[in-house]
Write a protein that holds these residues in place. Structure first.
Motif, short mmCIF file in Angstrom:
data_model
loop_
_atom_site.label_atom_id
_atom_site.label_comp_id
_atom_site.label_asym_id
_atom_site.label_seq_id
_atom_site.Cartn_x
_atom_site.Cartn_y
_atom_site.Cartn_z
N LEU A 24 0.86 -1.02 0.00
CA LEU A 24 -0.07 0.05 0.00
C LEU A 24 1.13 1.34 0.05
N LYS A 25 1.78 1.19 0.90
CA LYS A 25 2.86 2.38 0.88
C LYS A 25 3.45 2.67 -0.31
N MET A 26 3.61 1.55 -1.36
CA MET A 26 4.23 1.65 -2.45
C MET A 26 3.29 2.12 -3.66
N GLY A 27 2.02 2.47 -3.39
CA GLY A 27 1.11 2.97 -4.18
C GLY A 27 0.05 1.94 -4.62
N ALA A 28 0.22 0.60 -4.48
CA ALA A 28 -0.64 -0.51 -4.92
C ALA A 28 -1.99 -0.28 -4.19
N LYS A 29 -2.91 -0.73 -5.03
CA LYS A 29 -4.20 -1.09 -4.28
C LYS A 29 -4.38 -2.35 -3.91
N VAL A 30 -5.07 -2.87 -2.98
CA VAL A 30 -4.91 -4.27 -2.40
C VAL A 30 -6.43 -4.71 -2.31
N ARG A 31 -6.82 -5.81 -2.93
CA ARG A 31 -8.05 -6.82 -2.46
C ARG A 31 -7.57 -7.74 -2.13
N ALA A 32 -8.34 -8.33 -1.05
CA ALA A 32 -7.84 -9.48 -0.18
C ALA A 32 -9.10 -10.29 0.20
N TYR A 33 -8.60 -11.65 0.32
CA TYR A 33 -9.73 -12.80 0.70
C TYR A 33 -9.08 -13.70 1.55
N ASP A 34 -9.74 -14.17 2.61
CA ASP A 34 -8.96 -15.30 3.50
C ASP A 34 -10.59 -16.08 3.81
N PRO A 35 -10.29 -17.54 3.65
CA PRO A 35 -11.36 -18.24 4.14
C PRO A 35 -12.00 -17.99 5.36
N MET A 36 -11.39 -18.12 6.49
CA MET A 36 -11.58 -17.77 7.93
C MET A 36 -11.14 -16.39 8.41
N GLY A 37 -10.46 -15.80 7.73
CA GLY A 37 -9.78 -14.45 8.64
C GLY A 37 -10.07 -13.19 8.15
N ASN A 38 -11.11 -13.03 7.30
CA ASN A 38 -11.67 -11.90 6.86
C ASN A 38 -12.22 -11.19 7.97
N GLU A 39 -12.84 -11.49 8.86
CA GLU A 39 -13.55 -10.66 10.03
C GLU A 39 -12.37 -10.15 10.60
N ASN A 40 -11.57 -10.89 11.19
CA ASN A 40 -10.48 -10.42 12.21
C ASN A 40 -9.78 -9.40 11.40
N ALA A 41 -9.46 -9.69 10.09
CA ALA A 41 -8.53 -8.84 9.22
C ALA A 41 -9.17 -7.40 9.30
N LYS A 42 -10.52 -7.25 9.15
CA LYS A 42 -11.21 -6.12 9.11
C LYS A 42 -10.53 -4.97 10.35
N SER A 43 -10.39 -5.64 11.29
CA SER A 43 -9.78 -4.80 12.62
C SER A 43 -8.55 -4.45 12.51
N ILE A 44 -7.70 -5.20 11.84
CA ILE A 44 -6.03 -5.29 11.83
C ILE A 44 -5.52 -4.36 10.70
N PHE A 45 -6.15 -4.60 9.53
CA PHE A 45 -5.67 -3.90 8.31
C PHE A 45 -5.85 -2.51 8.18
N PRO A 46 -5.23 -1.93 7.41
CA PRO A 46 -5.58 -0.34 7.19
C PRO A 46 -6.95 -0.35 6.23
N ASP A 47 -7.88 0.46 6.46
CA ASP A 47 -8.95 0.58 5.85
C ASP A 47 -9.12 0.56 4.45
N ASP A 48 -7.87 0.93 3.71
CA ASP A 48 -7.90 1.14 2.20
C ASP A 48 -7.68 -0.32 1.77
N VAL A 49 -7.20 -1.49 2.40
CA VAL A 49 -7.57 -2.78 1.89
C VAL A 49 -8.86 -3.14 1.60
N VAL A 50 -9.23 -3.47 0.55
CA VAL A 50 -10.51 -4.13 0.34
C VAL A 50 -10.61 -5.56 0.70
N ILE A 51 -11.50 -5.82 1.73
CA ILE A 51 -11.69 -7.37 2.03
C ILE A 51 -13.01 -7.75 1.22
N CYS A 52 -12.59 -8.90 0.46
CA CYS A 52 -13.51 -9.49 -0.54
C CYS A 52 -14.31 -10.72 0.16
#
Ligand SMILES: NC(=O)c1ccc[n+]([C@@H]2O[C@H](COP(=O)([O-])OP(=O)(O)OC[C@H]3O[C@@H](n4cnc5c(N)ncnc54)[C@H](O)[C@@H]3O)[C@@H](O)[C@H]2O)c1
Length: 434
Positions: A342-370
């Motif tokens: 993200l710092k290098m200017g990329a956009k990030v879309r991400a998915y995890d079979p189990m970890g999506n909910e926990n990721a939402k509270s840990i990752f920066p808001d600009d990561v799109v959790i799919c």
């Protein structure tokens, strides 16, 4: 049947509570997190852990396990008090003992009968002395009002309850053989090697075990890089190495490095502990440095495919948890990797079979959790696989072809090693460009 209490109902505390109740003891599980306790009282797990839910409901129905947020209720008239609060990494890499000492203080306040306080948290040499000081400030004297013991937990998240009931070994450190024997007796139904040691030795058994596992991961990552540079296949090499019973197959999977709630913090704590005692642990530092450089290596591969510029490029990330079959994203290496992208200017879309909910509270808001894998591929310039979930091995890559911008995969865990998708440019750890 003994009555016992467990203070701190996280992964270790909950598995221990359910485990001890399954062994037939009457257990009170106490946590200061009221929401967690409310959930548990309804028989619901506060996190994903395979098989634990069934055991939980069974022991609760038998009246062998209850939960409370009231520490007085948990420790009053109780001889066996286990402490399983967290010992996270402090800013300087040492273990942060604040939860342990806070728990000790509240136990000291309400303890009204002779108790054996057994620490299950991973706690460095010297921490039980700090606990003793806190208890003294509450007027409780070691030897007269209570004794201390150390009983490390070796469970693996994802197979926690199985590991508790079928451990590789049970280690109890105590100042006297009688105290160690009493704690060991609580495990008498378990058939496993049982080791009674000094408190310090038990603490170092835990730290050294985790440092060794971290060393194996860094070692195989080193071999993976050597394989890439020579055109060899690290998976075959690891298989061949693992057949040697002196080596074994476990923890020889190359990837972005070791992450999660234990190995990184425990290795750093051992380094700090060692330095404070006057020894400079060069080998342990090399394990850590290798783990850090592995993160940079994965980022370079992504950058390399994108011609060195990530601005406005979309990276689709598959896998956020620190390993498959858990919902735990704590200290997952996906965090520093994604943050850097993200710092290098990329956009990030991400998915995890189990970890999506926990990721939402840990990752920066600009990561799109799919919500779905397919969403990750939408307009992606590159797909980066960071966790070895089986689901990713069986993806239909053909179906994704019309969704992505480029057919490029960086497989940082080698999940595609048995089925490399056709028509895609792939870089795989330990094999290089395919
Ligand atoms: N997670 C693992 O796989 C694992 C395996 C082996 C050992 N360990 C060690 O076990 C310890 C616990 O790890 P975890 O992953 O279960 O942590 P966790 O963060 O999941 O759980 C800790 C719990 O303690 C509670 N707590 C904190 N302070 C408290 C207090 N004063 N009174 C009551 N409750 C309190 C928190 O609310 C939380 O629920 C750590 O030292 C860890 O290194 C963890």
């Amino acid at each position: 049947m003994e009555k016992l209490s467990v203070i701190g109902i996280g992964y270790v505390g909950l598995v221990s509570s359910v485990g001890f109740a399954t062994l037939g003891h009457k257990v009170v599980g106490m946590d200061k997190d009221k929401r967690k306790i409310e959930k548990l009282k309804r028989g619901e797990l506060p996190f994903y852990e395979k098989g634990l839910g069934e055991y939980l409901v069974e022991v609760m129905n038998k009246g062998l396990l209850e939960f409370t947020d009231d520490v007085e209720y948990a420790v009053k008239d109780t001889r066996y008090i286990f402490i399983a609060v967290n010992t996270p990494m402090d800013e300087d890499g040492s273990a942060d003992l604040s939860q342990l000492l806070e728990a000790g203080k509240s136990i000291g306040k309400y303890m009204n009968t002779f108790a054996i306080l057994t620490v299950r948290s991973t706690a460095p040499v010297g921490s039980l002395e700090a606990l003793e000081n806190v208890l003294e400030s509450e007027g409780k004297i070691r030897g007269k009002d209570y004794e201390l013991a150390y009983n490390p937990e070796f469970l693996r998240e994802g197979t926690g309850i199985y590991d508790f009931l079928n451990p590789s070994r049970i280690v109890v450190g105590a100042d006297s053989p009688e105290i160690a024997e009493e704690i060991m007796k609580l495990y008498e139904k378990i058939n496993a090697p049982k080791l009674k040691t000094s408190i310090k030795d038990a603490q170092l058994i835990k730290y050294a075990s985790n440092a060794f596992l971290a060393a194996r991961v860094s070692f195989i990552n080193e071999i993976a890089s050597i394989c890439e540079s020579m055109g060899a296949d690290v998976f075959t090499v690891a298989e061949g190495m693992g057949l040697d019973p002196r080596i074994g197959r476990r923890y020889l999977s190359p990837g972005p490095g070791y992450g999660g709630p234990c190995l990184p913090k425990d290795l750093m704590a051992l380094i700090r502990m060692s330095e404070e005692s006057g020894y400079h642990p060069e080998f342990l530092e090399a394990i850590h440095r290798k783990n850090e450089s592995q993160i940079r290596k994965i980022i370079w591969k992504v950058k390399g495919f994108m011609g060195g510029v990530l601005i406005n490029k979309t990276v689709g990330v598959l896998g956020l948890t620190f390993k498959p079959n858990t919902d735990d994203v704590r200290n997952s290496l996906s965090i520093p990797i994604i943050t850097r992208l993200l710092k290098m200017g990329a956009k990030v879309r991400a998915y995890d079979p189990m970890g999506n909910e926990n990721a939402k509270s840990i990752f920066p808001d600009d990561v799109v959790i799919c919500d779905t894998v397919k969403d990750v591929f939408k307009d992606a310039d590159l797909i980066l696989i960071l966790t070895a979930w089986e689901e990713f091995a069986n993806l239909s890559w053909k179906d994704m072809e019309g969704v992505v911008r480029n057919h490029i995969i960086v497989d940082a865990v080698g999940i595609l090693r048995n089925k490399v998708p056709e028509g895609w440019k792939v870089w795989m750890i330990g094999r290089g460009y395919l």
